[in-house]
Design an enzyme around this catalytic site. Structure first.
Site, PDB file in Angstrom:
ATOM      1  N   LYS A  48       4.481  -6.832  -4.711  1.00 48.21           N
ATOM      2  CA  LYS A  48       5.246  -7.155  -3.492  1.00 48.21           C
ATOM      3  C   LYS A  48       5.330  -8.657  -3.361  1.00 48.21           C
ATOM      4  O   LYS A  48       4.318  -9.365  -3.414  1.00 48.21           O
ATOM      5  CB  LYS A  48       4.523  -6.579  -2.262  1.00 48.21           C
ATOM      6  CG  LYS A  48       5.279  -6.863  -0.971  1.00 48.21           C
ATOM      7  CD  LYS A  48       6.389  -5.862  -0.742  1.00 48.21           C
ATOM      8  CE  LYS A  48       7.381  -6.282   0.332  1.00 48.21           C
ATOM      9  NZ  LYS A  48       8.510  -7.098  -0.200  1.00 48.21           N
ATOM     10  N   LYS A 101       6.207 -12.222  -7.471  1.00 47.85           N
ATOM     11  CA  LYS A 101       7.261 -13.157  -7.046  1.00 47.85           C
ATOM     12  C   LYS A 101       8.346 -13.132  -8.096  1.00 47.85           C
ATOM     13  O   LYS A 101       8.104 -12.789  -9.257  1.00 47.85           O
ATOM     14  CB  LYS A 101       6.694 -14.585  -6.936  1.00 47.85           C
ATOM     15  CG  LYS A 101       7.491 -15.462  -5.989  1.00 47.85           C
ATOM     16  CD  LYS A 101       7.097 -15.183  -4.555  1.00 47.85           C
ATOM     17  CE  LYS A 101       7.922 -15.957  -3.565  1.00 47.85           C
ATOM     18  NZ  LYS A 101       7.345 -15.825  -2.203  1.00 47.85           N
ATOM     19  N   ASP A 125      12.977 -15.261   0.028  1.00 48.10           N
ATOM     20  CA  ASP A 125      12.169 -16.495   0.033  1.00 48.10           C
ATOM     21  C   ASP A 125      13.214 -17.610   0.119  1.00 48.10           C
ATOM     22  O   ASP A 125      14.329 -17.373   0.614  1.00 48.10           O
ATOM     23  CB  ASP A 125      11.296 -16.590  -1.232  1.00 48.10           C
ATOM     24  CG  ASP A 125      10.222 -17.683  -1.138  1.00 48.10           C
ATOM     25  OD1 ASP A 125       9.202 -17.470  -0.475  1.00 48.10           O
ATOM     26  OD2 ASP A 125      10.429 -18.792  -1.703  1.00 48.10           O
ATOM     27  N   SER A 176       6.992  -7.091   6.120  1.00 53.88           N
ATOM     28  CA  SER A 176       7.681  -6.372   5.034  1.00 53.88           C
ATOM     29  C   SER A 176       6.973  -5.047   4.768  1.00 53.88           C
ATOM     30  O   SER A 176       7.622  -4.018   4.532  1.00 53.88           O
ATOM     31  CB  SER A 176       7.669  -7.206   3.748  1.00 53.88           C
ATOM     32  OG  SER A 176       8.707  -8.155   3.746  1.00 53.88           O
TER      33      SER A 176
HETATM   34  P1  NDP Z   1      14.990 -21.133   3.479  1.00 55.94           P
HETATM   35  O1  NDP Z   1      15.770 -21.160   2.229  1.00 55.94           O
HETATM   36  O2  NDP Z   1      15.483 -20.319   4.622  1.00 55.94           O
HETATM   37  O3  NDP Z   1      14.714 -22.599   4.012  1.00 55.94           O
HETATM   38  C1  NDP Z   1      14.066 -23.545   3.227  1.00 55.94           C
HETATM   39  C2  NDP Z   1      14.003 -24.860   3.972  1.00 55.94           C
HETATM   40  O4  NDP Z   1      13.156 -25.758   3.258  1.00 55.94           O
HETATM   41  C3  NDP Z   1      15.357 -25.544   4.074  1.00 55.94           C
HETATM   42  O5  NDP Z   1      15.398 -26.313   5.233  1.00 55.94           O
HETATM   43  C4  NDP Z   1      15.373 -26.396   2.809  1.00 55.94           C
HETATM   44  O6  NDP Z   1      16.255 -27.508   2.890  1.00 55.94           O
HETATM   45  C5  NDP Z   1      13.937 -26.850   2.731  1.00 55.94           C
HETATM   46  N1  NDP Z   1      13.589 -27.081   1.321  1.00 55.94           N
HETATM   47  C6  NDP Z   1      13.614 -26.163   0.319  1.00 55.94           C
HETATM   48  N2  NDP Z   1      13.293 -26.714  -0.861  1.00 55.94           N
HETATM   49  C7  NDP Z   1      13.069 -27.996  -0.596  1.00 55.94           C
HETATM   50  C8  NDP Z   1      12.702 -29.093  -1.396  1.00 55.94           C
HETATM   51  N3  NDP Z   1      12.489 -28.954  -2.735  1.00 55.94           N
HETATM   52  N4  NDP Z   1      12.530 -30.295  -0.787  1.00 55.94           N
HETATM   53  C9  NDP Z   1      12.730 -30.428   0.566  1.00 55.94           C
HETATM   54  N5  NDP Z   1      13.089 -29.425   1.367  1.00 55.94           N
HETATM   55  C10 NDP Z   1      13.260 -28.242   0.802  1.00 55.94           C
HETATM   56  O7  NDP Z   1      13.517 -20.625   3.029  1.00 55.94           O
HETATM   57  P2  NDP Z   1      12.335 -20.061   3.932  1.00 55.94           P
HETATM   58  O8  NDP Z   1      12.366 -20.657   5.280  1.00 55.94           O
HETATM   59  O9  NDP Z   1      12.318 -18.601   3.774  1.00 55.94           O
HETATM   60  O10 NDP Z   1      11.054 -20.618   3.130  1.00 55.94           O
HETATM   61  C11 NDP Z   1      10.389 -21.825   3.476  1.00 55.94           C
HETATM   62  C12 NDP Z   1       8.979 -21.784   2.909  1.00 55.94           C
HETATM   63  O11 NDP Z   1       8.260 -20.677   3.474  1.00 55.94           O
HETATM   64  C13 NDP Z   1       8.870 -21.597   1.407  1.00 55.94           C
HETATM   65  O12 NDP Z   1       7.727 -22.289   0.942  1.00 55.94           O
HETATM   66  C14 NDP Z   1       8.617 -20.102   1.256  1.00 55.94           C
HETATM   67  O13 NDP Z   1       7.973 -19.793   0.043  1.00 55.94           O
HETATM   68  C15 NDP Z   1       7.710 -19.868   2.447  1.00 55.94           C
HETATM   69  N6  NDP Z   1       7.593 -18.499   2.934  1.00 55.94           N
HETATM   70  C16 NDP Z   1       8.703 -17.780   3.277  1.00 55.94           C
HETATM   71  C17 NDP Z   1       8.566 -16.514   3.788  1.00 55.94           C
HETATM   72  C18 NDP Z   1       9.734 -15.728   4.259  1.00 55.94           C
HETATM   73  O14 NDP Z   1       9.519 -14.646   4.825  1.00 55.94           O
HETATM   74  N7  NDP Z   1      10.960 -16.192   4.130  1.00 55.94           N
HETATM   75  C19 NDP Z   1       7.253 -15.871   3.902  1.00 55.94           C
HETATM   76  C20 NDP Z   1       6.137 -16.750   3.591  1.00 55.94           C
HETATM   77  C21 NDP Z   1       6.340 -17.995   3.109  1.00 55.94           C
HETATM   78  P3  NDP Z   1      17.659 -27.445   2.080  1.00 55.94           P
HETATM   79  O15 NDP Z   1      18.474 -26.433   2.807  1.00 55.94           O
HETATM   80  O16 NDP Z   1      18.185 -28.825   2.154  1.00 55.94           O
HETATM   81  O17 NDP Z   1      17.321 -27.017   0.682  1.00 55.94           O
HETATM   82  O1  2IT Z   2       6.013 -15.918   0.398  1.00 58.08           O
HETATM   83  C1  2IT Z   2       6.143 -14.836   0.990  1.00 58.08           C
HETATM   84  O2  2IT Z   2       5.173 -14.244   1.499  1.00 58.08           O
HETATM   85  C2  2IT Z   2       7.493 -14.277   1.122  1.00 58.08           C
HETATM   86  N1  2IT Z   2       8.458 -14.910   0.680  1.00 58.08           N
HETATM   87  C3  2IT Z   2       7.697 -12.930   1.739  1.00 58.08           C
HETATM   88  C4  2IT Z   2       7.460 -11.826   0.734  1.00 58.08           C
HETATM   89  C5  2IT Z   2       7.793 -10.432   1.204  1.00 58.08           C
HETATM   90  O3  2IT Z   2       7.673  -9.555   0.354  1.00 58.08           O
HETATM   91  O4  2IT Z   2       8.133 -10.231   2.372  1.00 58.08           O
END
Ligand code: NDP
Ligand code: 2IT
Length: 449
Positions: free
Chosen positions: A94, A130, A170, A381
């Site tokens: 997952k 992942k 993600d 999830s």
């Molecule tokens: P999104 O794609 O929705 O948003 C990502 C954000 O981070 C954007 O504002 C993006 O800016 C910025 N960003 C991404 N890559 C970079 C980079 N290399 N340098 C600077 N800024 C960057 O993703 P999420 O919000 O879903 O994910 C954000 C973080 O949270 C990640 O680390 C992800 O692994 C983690 N995460 C996500 C979960 C989920 O449920 N979605 C669960 C747990 C963790 P720009 O648009 O300019 O690229």
């Molecule tokens: O980093 C994370 O925990 C996620 N991007 C969410 C993974 C999921 O299976 O909901």
């Protein structure tokens, strides 16, 4: 730590570096965990005898595939797809899919490794995985994104399933991409297998609260850390990096709790609005227009936009790194502490460098590492999988209550376990030890497989 155990852990790490060359993020994630496991090996020599750490560091399976697709102009494009099933001791693989040009096998392995411990910590029956691609969804039409997703799923479908491996979103993968991916899976397999992917729209099998869960959960975790110290969130000032799914819903919950959020960012720069950010404008720019955060200034003249600046220079009581890995380094950590920051709760995966983490731990501020603080997303999830398995759909309030309880349990387990090992207030050690012990107990029970 006992010298023999220390030497053993260092030897395991040397092997990881040797066997996985050129993957510094994976090395970093592994070291951050195994560096805290000495006391567990001391208590449980059977884990050392059965080489549980060595086995956990080796992904169960790694799939790499070609993703050819045709863009709007008819030009052929080639991307690379990945899916790493890291550990299935506690349940089906997952974890999310990341679409970003920086994605490599090492990135996916670091995220899959983290996910294994996070998922165990969540208390839900899910293994760790992942996946993703070096595809860049930025400035692509819906048609381009659809054709890419269809091609990606045309290979991925044979490796996943509700009892095998369950992807989600993600970075770069949100509701639009999940829709295209699920649609193609359904078409190829001739099955309406809702539980094969999570983060679906609630209109067709998704769980309410999944969209909000990671951001909300990160705030619930911060609330619990502060609660231990008799401090409340209300009236505090916060900085949230990023402006994607996690950042937006962290901001939403913070504002609900009476916190003034003064800055957020994207990869081009950050905005600072001393009166507090207007979230509706941010949602309009990011969720509707898919634009850049600098556009905030068009309607909010008092705000400043700093291109390529460092958001951690903005003073705050609480910091929420919600963008990406290694976005907060030692110098930024020092700045935060010098500015009076009392808590850091990580919405992103591994956003703080090891040197930065050390600054927070040495300063004795509340520091919630990602695998604990952002576990609300994957936990919800798993709640989506429960609803799909029972063909049920729960209300927003009921699901949010469950999420809150899960975050409170994770906090308590990390806190109590750190204390049990003489490391009070060290949520890094607490999270790693709880997650490791759960995975290790199952692996031990299954024998050498
Ligand atoms: P999104 O794609 O929705 O948003 C990502 C954000 O981070 C954007 O504002 C993006 O800016 C910025 N960003 C991404 N890559 C970079 C980079 N290399 N340098 C600077 N800024 C960057 O993703 P999420 O919000 O879903 O994910 C954000 C973080 O949270 C990640 O680390 C992800 O692994 C983690 N995460 C996500 C979960 C989920 O449920 N979605 C669960 C747990 C963790 P720009 O648009 O300019 O690229
Ligand atoms: O980093 C994370 O925990 C996620 N991007 C969410 C993974 C999921 O299976 O909901």
């Amino acid at each position: 730590m006992n010298a023999t155990i220390k030497a053993r852990i260092e030897a395991i790490f040397d092997q990881v570096i040797k066997r996985n060359p050129g993957e510094p993020e994976f090395h970093q994630a592994v070291w951050e965990v195994i560096d805290t496991l000495g006391p567990v090996l001391h208590k449980h020599p059977e884990y050392a005898e059965q080489k549980i750490i060595e086995r956990i560091c080796e992904p169960e399976r790694q799939i790499i595939f070609r993703v050819p697709w045709q863009d709007d102009r008819g030009e052929v494009q080639i991307n690379r797809g990945f899916r790493v099933g890291f550990n299935s001791a506690l349940g089906p693989y997952k974890g999310g899919l990341r679409f970003h040009p920086s994605v490599s096998l090492g990135t996916i392995k670091f995220l899959g490794f983290e996910q294994t411990f996070k998922n165990a910590l969540s208390g839900m029956p899910i293994g760790g995985a992942k996946g993703g691609s070096d595809f860049d969804p930025k400035n692509k039409s819906d048609g381009d994104v659809m054709r890419f997703c269809q091609s990606f799923m045309t290979e991925l479908y044979r490796h996943i399933g509700e009892f095998t491996d369950v992807p989600a979103g993600d970075i770069g993968v949100g509701a639009r991409e999940i829709g295209y991916l699920f649609g193609q899976y359904k078409r190829i397999t001739n099955r309406y297998e809702s539980g094969v992917i999570t983060g679906k729209s609630p209109a067709w099998g998704g769980a309410l609260v999944r969209r909000e869960a990671t951001g909300y959960g990160t705030v619930y975790f911060a609330r619990e850390m502060l609660n231990v110290r008799g401090v409340s969130l209300e009236g505090k000032t916060a900085v949230v990096s990023g402006s994607g799914n996690v950042a937006i819903y962290a901001i939403e919950k913070l504002q609900e709790y009476g916190v003034k959020v003064v800055a957020c960012s994207d990869s081009s720069g950050f905005i600072h609005d001393p009166d507090g950010l207007d979230l509706d404008t941010i949602k309009q720019i990011k969720e509707v227009e898919r634009g850049r955060i600098g556009a905030y200034r068009v309607t909010h003249k008092k705000a400043t936009y700093t291109a390529n600046g460092n958001i951690w220079d903005v003073p705050c009581d609480i910091a929420f790194p919600c963008a990406t890995q290694n976005e907060l380094n030692e110098a930024s950590a020092r700045t935060l502490v010098a500015n009076g920051c009392i808590a850091v709760s990580e919405g992103a995966n591994m956003p703080t460098t090891p040197e930065g983490v050390k600054v927070f731990l040495d300063a004795g501020i509340c520091y919630g590492p990602g695998k604990a603080a952002n576990a609300g997303g994957v936990a919800t999830s798993a709640l989506e999988m429960q609803q799909n398995a029972s063909r049920d759909a729960w209300s927003f309030e009921y699901t949010d209550k469950k999420l809150q309880n899960i975050m409170m349990d994770i906090h308590r387990d990390c806190y109590e376990t750190a204390k049990e090992y003489g490391l009070k207030n060290n949520y890094v050690a607490g999270a790693n030890i709880v997650g490791f012990r759960r995975v290790a107990a199952a692996m031990l029970a299954f024998g050498i497989i």
